[in-house]
Design a protein around this motif. Structure first.
Motif, PDB file in Angstrom:
ATOM      1  N   CYS A   1      16.802 -27.514  30.717  1.00  0.00           N
ATOM      2  CA  CYS A   1      16.010 -28.055  31.817  1.00  0.00           C
ATOM      3  C   CYS A   1      16.421 -27.413  33.151  1.00  0.00           C
ATOM      4  O   CYS A   1      15.577 -26.976  33.930  1.00  0.00           O
ATOM      5  CB  CYS A   1      16.181 -29.569  31.873  1.00  0.00           C
ATOM      6  SG  CYS A   1      15.184 -30.386  33.139  1.00  0.00           S
ATOM      7  N   GLN A   2      17.712 -27.329  33.393  1.00  0.00           N
ATOM      8  CA  GLN A   2      18.196 -26.735  34.641  1.00  0.00           C
ATOM      9  C   GLN A   2      17.881 -25.240  34.712  1.00  0.00           C
ATOM     10  O   GLN A   2      17.554 -24.732  35.778  1.00  0.00           O
ATOM     11  CB  GLN A   2      19.698 -26.967  34.769  1.00  0.00           C
ATOM     12  CG  GLN A   2      20.043 -28.415  35.038  1.00  0.00           C
ATOM     13  CD  GLN A   2      21.536 -28.683  34.992  1.00  0.00           C
ATOM     14  OE1 GLN A   2      22.263 -28.084  34.204  1.00  0.00           O
ATOM     15  NE2 GLN A   2      21.987 -29.602  35.832  1.00  0.00           N
ATOM     16  N   ALA A   3      17.966 -24.552  33.594  1.00  0.00           N
ATOM     17  CA  ALA A   3      17.646 -23.121  33.585  1.00  0.00           C
ATOM     18  C   ALA A   3      16.182 -22.894  33.939  1.00  0.00           C
ATOM     19  O   ALA A   3      15.848 -21.996  34.720  1.00  0.00           O
ATOM     20  CB  ALA A   3      17.974 -22.517  32.219  1.00  0.00           C
ATOM     21  N   LYS A   4      15.293 -23.709  33.386  1.00  0.00           N
ATOM     22  CA  LYS A   4      13.866 -23.580  33.696  1.00  0.00           C
ATOM     23  C   LYS A   4      13.609 -23.924  35.151  1.00  0.00           C
ATOM     24  O   LYS A   4      12.859 -23.223  35.834  1.00  0.00           O
ATOM     25  CB  LYS A   4      13.045 -24.482  32.771  1.00  0.00           C
ATOM     26  CG  LYS A   4      11.568 -24.399  33.011  1.00  0.00           C
ATOM     27  CD  LYS A   4      11.030 -23.010  32.716  1.00  0.00           C
ATOM     28  CE  LYS A   4       9.516 -22.995  32.866  1.00  0.00           C
ATOM     29  NZ  LYS A   4       8.934 -21.756  32.411  1.00  0.00           N
ATOM     30  N   GLY A   5      14.220 -24.989  35.652  1.00  0.00           N
ATOM     31  CA  GLY A   5      14.032 -25.375  37.052  1.00  0.00           C
ATOM     32  C   GLY A   5      14.518 -24.300  38.008  1.00  0.00           C
ATOM     33  O   GLY A   5      13.819 -23.939  38.952  1.00  0.00           O
ATOM     34  N   SER A   6      15.700 -23.754  37.766  1.00  0.00           N
ATOM     35  CA  SER A   6      16.219 -22.708  38.655  1.00  0.00           C
ATOM     36  C   SER A   6      15.402 -21.429  38.518  1.00  0.00           C
ATOM     37  O   SER A   6      15.217 -20.703  39.489  1.00  0.00           O
ATOM     38  CB  SER A   6      17.697 -22.445  38.381  1.00  0.00           C
ATOM     39  OG  SER A   6      17.893 -21.979  37.066  1.00  0.00           O
ATOM     40  N   GLY A   7      14.880 -21.179  37.317  1.00  0.00           N
ATOM     41  CA  GLY A   7      14.004 -20.016  37.123  1.00  0.00           C
ATOM     42  C   GLY A   7      12.712 -20.147  37.915  1.00  0.00           C
ATOM     43  O   GLY A   7      12.242 -19.179  38.521  1.00  0.00           O
ATOM     44  N   LEU A   8      12.121 -21.337  37.924  1.00  0.00           N
ATOM     45  CA  LEU A   8      10.909 -21.559  38.716  1.00  0.00           C
ATOM     46  C   LEU A   8      11.182 -21.374  40.198  1.00  0.00           C
ATOM     47  O   LEU A   8      10.359 -20.802  40.923  1.00  0.00           O
ATOM     48  CB  LEU A   8      10.366 -22.972  38.459  1.00  0.00           C
ATOM     49  CG  LEU A   8       9.673 -23.207  37.131  1.00  0.00           C
ATOM     50  CD1 LEU A   8       9.361 -24.695  36.941  1.00  0.00           C
ATOM     51  CD2 LEU A   8       8.404 -22.385  37.030  1.00  0.00           C
ATOM     52  N   VAL A   9      12.330 -21.837  40.659  1.00  0.00           N
ATOM     53  CA  VAL A   9      12.700 -21.659  42.067  1.00  0.00           C
ATOM     54  C   VAL A   9      12.794 -20.166  42.393  1.00  0.00           C
ATOM     55  O   VAL A   9      12.255 -19.705  43.397  1.00  0.00           O
ATOM     56  CB  VAL A   9      14.035 -22.378  42.373  1.00  0.00           C
ATOM     57  CG1 VAL A   9      14.566 -21.988  43.736  1.00  0.00           C
ATOM     58  CG2 VAL A   9      13.853 -23.888  42.277  1.00  0.00           C
ATOM     59  N   ARG A  10      13.461 -19.393  41.529  1.00  0.00           N
ATOM     60  CA  ARG A  10      13.616 -17.949  41.767  1.00  0.00           C
ATOM     61  C   ARG A  10      12.276 -17.224  41.709  1.00  0.00           C
ATOM     62  O   ARG A  10      11.988 -16.365  42.540  1.00  0.00           O
ATOM     63  CB  ARG A  10      14.566 -17.340  40.749  1.00  0.00           C
ATOM     64  CG  ARG A  10      16.025 -17.549  41.087  1.00  0.00           C
ATOM     65  CD  ARG A  10      16.927 -16.662  40.239  1.00  0.00           C
ATOM     66  NE  ARG A  10      16.708 -16.849  38.812  1.00  0.00           N
ATOM     67  CZ  ARG A  10      17.366 -17.710  38.039  1.00  0.00           C
ATOM     68  NH1 ARG A  10      18.292 -18.469  38.573  1.00  0.00           N
ATOM     69  NH2 ARG A  10      17.106 -17.814  36.760  1.00  0.00           N
ATOM     70  N   ILE A  11      11.440 -17.556  40.723  1.00  0.00           N
ATOM     71  CA  ILE A  11      10.142 -16.884  40.567  1.00  0.00           C
ATOM     72  C   ILE A  11       9.259 -17.102  41.784  1.00  0.00           C
ATOM     73  O   ILE A  11       8.590 -16.185  42.252  1.00  0.00           O
ATOM     74  CB  ILE A  11       9.433 -17.377  39.290  1.00  0.00           C
ATOM     75  CG1 ILE A  11      10.109 -16.795  38.060  1.00  0.00           C
ATOM     76  CG2 ILE A  11       7.953 -17.004  39.296  1.00  0.00           C
ATOM     77  CD1 ILE A  11       9.626 -17.385  36.748  1.00  0.00           C
TER      78      ILE A  11
END
Length: 109
Positions: A59-69
């Motif tokens: 969950c955290q990896a997806k959330g931080s990935g969305l922030v970066r994207i």
């Protein structure tokens, strides 16, 4: 005769396994606020859910990935939150047993 019984057993086993995957509920729900209409409103609503995950790390990896994207800078404002074992109440509010914000995630790094 033995082959027919064996084939029925395998068929029943496959049906049982496929159904068990359908009724398994995810452990963590990702709430992502950076693209919400009101960026100051961080209430847990269905329109900010971006996915369901088995582990907090996913969950955290997806959330931080969305922030970066999206090129959003991590400021003091929370952009995503992962909620554990969330459910919708009768009044359509979402209740989670535990919440971990992106700030909690960054503290772990």
């Amino acid at each position: 005769m033995l082959a027919t019984s064996f084939n029925k057993f395998i068929g029943l086993l496959l049906v049982t396994l496929s159904l068990s995957g359908c009724i398994r509920s995810p452990e963590w729900t990702l709430f992502y606020f950076a693209d919400a209409a009101d960026k100051t409103d961080h209430t847990l609503q269905h329109d900010v859910i971006k996915g369901y995950y088995d582990t907090l790390e996913q969950c955290q990896a997806k959330g931080s990935g969305l922030v970066r994207i999206q090129g959003v800078t991590l400021t003091e404002q929370v952009d995503f939150t992962c909620g554990q074992k969330c459910e919708t109440l009768d009044n359509n509010q979402i209740d989670c047993q535990q919440l971990m914000s992106d700030k909690d995630f960054l503290k772990q790094l």
